[in-house]
Write an enzyme that holds these catalytic residues in place. Structure first.
Site, mmCIF file in Angstrom:
data_model
loop_
_atom_site.group_PDB
_atom_site.id
_atom_site.type_symbol
_atom_site.label_atom_id
_atom_site.label_comp_id
_atom_site.label_asym_id
_atom_site.label_seq_id
_atom_site.Cartn_x
_atom_site.Cartn_y
_atom_site.Cartn_z
ATOM 1 N N ASP A 45 1.154 -1.224 -0.276
ATOM 2 C CA ASP A 45 -0.296 0.297 -0.163
ATOM 3 C C ASP A 45 1.143 1.495 0.149
ATOM 4 O O ASP A 45 0.465 2.560 -0.166
ATOM 5 C CB ASP A 45 -1.196 -0.077 0.967
ATOM 6 C CG ASP A 45 -0.301 0.070 2.319
ATOM 7 O OD1 ASP A 45 1.165 -0.214 2.547
ATOM 8 O OD2 ASP A 45 -1.006 -0.094 3.277
ATOM 9 N N SER A 46 2.077 1.003 -0.634
ATOM 10 C CA SER A 46 3.457 1.800 -0.408
ATOM 11 C C SER A 46 2.575 2.351 -1.212
ATOM 12 O O SER A 46 3.333 4.089 -1.504
ATOM 13 C CB SER A 46 4.970 1.419 -0.554
ATOM 14 O OG SER A 46 4.658 0.856 -1.458
ATOM 15 N N ASP A 84 -0.505 -6.350 -0.435
ATOM 16 C CA ASP A 84 -1.282 -5.603 1.513
ATOM 17 C C ASP A 84 -2.936 -5.589 0.973
ATOM 18 O O ASP A 84 -3.254 -4.949 0.364
ATOM 19 C CB ASP A 84 -0.389 -4.191 0.872
ATOM 20 C CG ASP A 84 0.457 -3.819 1.559
ATOM 21 O OD1 ASP A 84 0.324 -4.672 2.703
ATOM 22 O OD2 ASP A 84 1.329 -3.065 1.885
ATOM 23 N N LYS A 112 -1.436 -9.585 2.780
ATOM 24 C CA LYS A 112 -0.425 -9.150 4.529
ATOM 25 C C LYS A 112 -1.364 -8.137 5.306
ATOM 26 O O LYS A 112 -1.722 -6.958 4.182
ATOM 27 C CB LYS A 112 1.046 -8.063 3.703
ATOM 28 C CG LYS A 112 2.086 -7.520 4.632
ATOM 29 C CD LYS A 112 3.008 -7.316 4.706
ATOM 30 C CE LYS A 112 2.549 -6.014 4.156
ATOM 31 N NZ LYS A 112 2.526 -5.015 5.078
ATOM 32 N N GLU A 114 -1.338 -5.628 9.247
ATOM 33 C CA GLU A 114 -0.489 -4.751 9.336
ATOM 34 C C GLU A 114 -1.194 -5.249 11.413
ATOM 35 O O GLU A 114 -2.338 -4.620 11.016
ATOM 36 C CB GLU A 114 -0.238 -3.884 9.369
ATOM 37 C CG GLU A 114 0.814 -2.996 8.342
ATOM 38 C CD GLU A 114 0.318 -1.414 7.776
ATOM 39 O OE1 GLU A 114 0.231 -0.831 8.747
ATOM 40 O OE2 GLU A 114 0.842 -1.367 6.309
ATOM 41 N N GLU A 181 9.160 -3.825 10.309
ATOM 42 C CA GLU A 181 9.224 -2.293 9.525
ATOM 43 C C GLU A 181 9.969 -1.680 11.337
ATOM 44 O O GLU A 181 9.030 -1.219 11.609
ATOM 45 C CB GLU A 181 8.439 -2.050 9.487
ATOM 46 C CG GLU A 181 8.911 -0.663 9.222
ATOM 47 C CD GLU A 181 7.285 -0.276 7.457
ATOM 48 O OE1 GLU A 181 6.989 -0.999 7.702
ATOM 49 O OE2 GLU A 181 7.864 1.098 6.690
HETATM 50 O O1 KIV Z 1 3.368 -0.960 1.587
HETATM 51 C C1 KIV Z 1 4.762 -1.527 1.602
HETATM 52 O O2 KIV Z 1 5.148 -1.327 0.446
HETATM 53 C C2 KIV Z 1 5.106 -2.348 2.682
HETATM 54 C C3 KIV Z 1 6.766 -2.504 2.965
HETATM 55 C C4 KIV Z 1 7.318 -1.464 3.113
HETATM 56 C C5 KIV Z 1 6.718 -3.698 4.026
HETATM 57 O O3 KIV Z 1 4.585 -2.631 3.454
#
Ligand code: KIV
Length: 264
Positions: A45-46, A84, A112, A114, A181
């Site tokens: 989600d970056s 994500d 993934k 969090e 992280e």
């Molecule tokens: O969103 C993302 O790119 C991430 C990585 C930095 C692990 O969660």
């Protein structure tokens, strides 16, 4: 390179072979990274920051991650593809199942999410339904407003012990992988030693089972803030393929990240 699965990653941990991961958001970069030998591709989600130019990941939608997952899937041959789950897409069981299903149907091999203890039952439910899960502890960017900024996590003893407990709990709930992280290197090592599933670090020192970087940081093309743990591999090689190849080499040798790119 053969197809990477959750069993491959587990065997890599057991044989102390480091896992090299990168974020990817489209088919062309996914294909390039895959062909050079990156083991894991994350549709992070970056993308809310590096593709959309936002100052956090909070505005990213499940639909957007699904769209980019489909593109990455089209370019990836052997790498394991992780999608994500964005902010507020896994707050209850019905929403989680629907959103995780959308990402798996778009081509993800794993999702993934969090968080710590509050995710145990969600992870059990997902894995029971055939959806592998990667956990994410430490600086979890979806909680940036709770943390009061993008800050290193787990520096005080109580928080560090809590993070170790949460890592064990995520593993017990069925998580197959864990991203750490921005945590002190010693804590990342303690977590890595305490669990059997592989850990992938970003700003977590070089004693995790693998590393991940946001591709824009690795190519030195992120605008604005460049994290201390990042490294510009284009500056060192002048070529995208060579940059990725050197990144994999340095992850596998343990040269990346060095002390200057880690936290105490
Ligand atoms: O969103 C993302 O790119 C991430 C990585 C930095 C692990 O969660």
């Amino acid at each position: 390179m053969a197809k990477i699965t959750t069993s491959t990653l587990l065997k890599m941990k057991q044989s102390e072979e480091k896992i090299a991961a990168l974020t990817a958001y489209d088919a062309s970069f996914a294909s390039l990274f895959d062909s050079v030998g990156v083991h894991v591709l994350l549709i992070g989600d970056s993308l809310g920051m590096v593709l959309q130019g936002g100052d956090s990941t909070l505005s990213v939608t499940n639909e957007q991650i699904a769209y980019h997952t489909k593109s990455v899937r089209a370019g990836a041959t052997n790498a394991l593809v992780i999608a994500d789950m964005p902010f507020m897409t896994y707050y209850n069981e019905t929403e989680t199942m629907r959103n995780a299903h959308e990402l798996m149907a778009a081509g993800a091999n794993m999702v993934k999410m969090e968080g710590g203890d509050w995710l145990y039952s969600t992870i059990k439910q997902l894995t029971k339904n055939g959806i592998p899960v990667c956990g994410h502890l430490g600086l979890t960017p979806q909680s940036v407003n709770v943390f009061g900024g993008f800050k290193v996590q787990g520096r005080d003893n109580q928080k560090a012990l809590e993070m170790i407990e949460h890592a064990k709990g995520l593993e017990a709930a069925g998580a197959s992988l864990l991203v750490l992280e921005c945590v002190p290197s010693d804590l990342a090592k303690a977590i890595t030693d305490a669990i059997a599933i592989p850990t992938i670090g970003i700003g977590a020192g070089n004693q995790t089972d693998g590393q991940i970087l946001v591709m824009h940081d690795m190519f030195g093309i992120s605008s604005g803030y460049i994290p201390k743990f990042s490294k510009n591999y284009i500056e060192l090689t002048g070529d995208m393929r060579k940059a990725v190849s050197l990144y994999i080499e340095e992850v596998q040798s343990g040269d990346f990240p060095d002390e200057s790119r880690s936290f105490n």
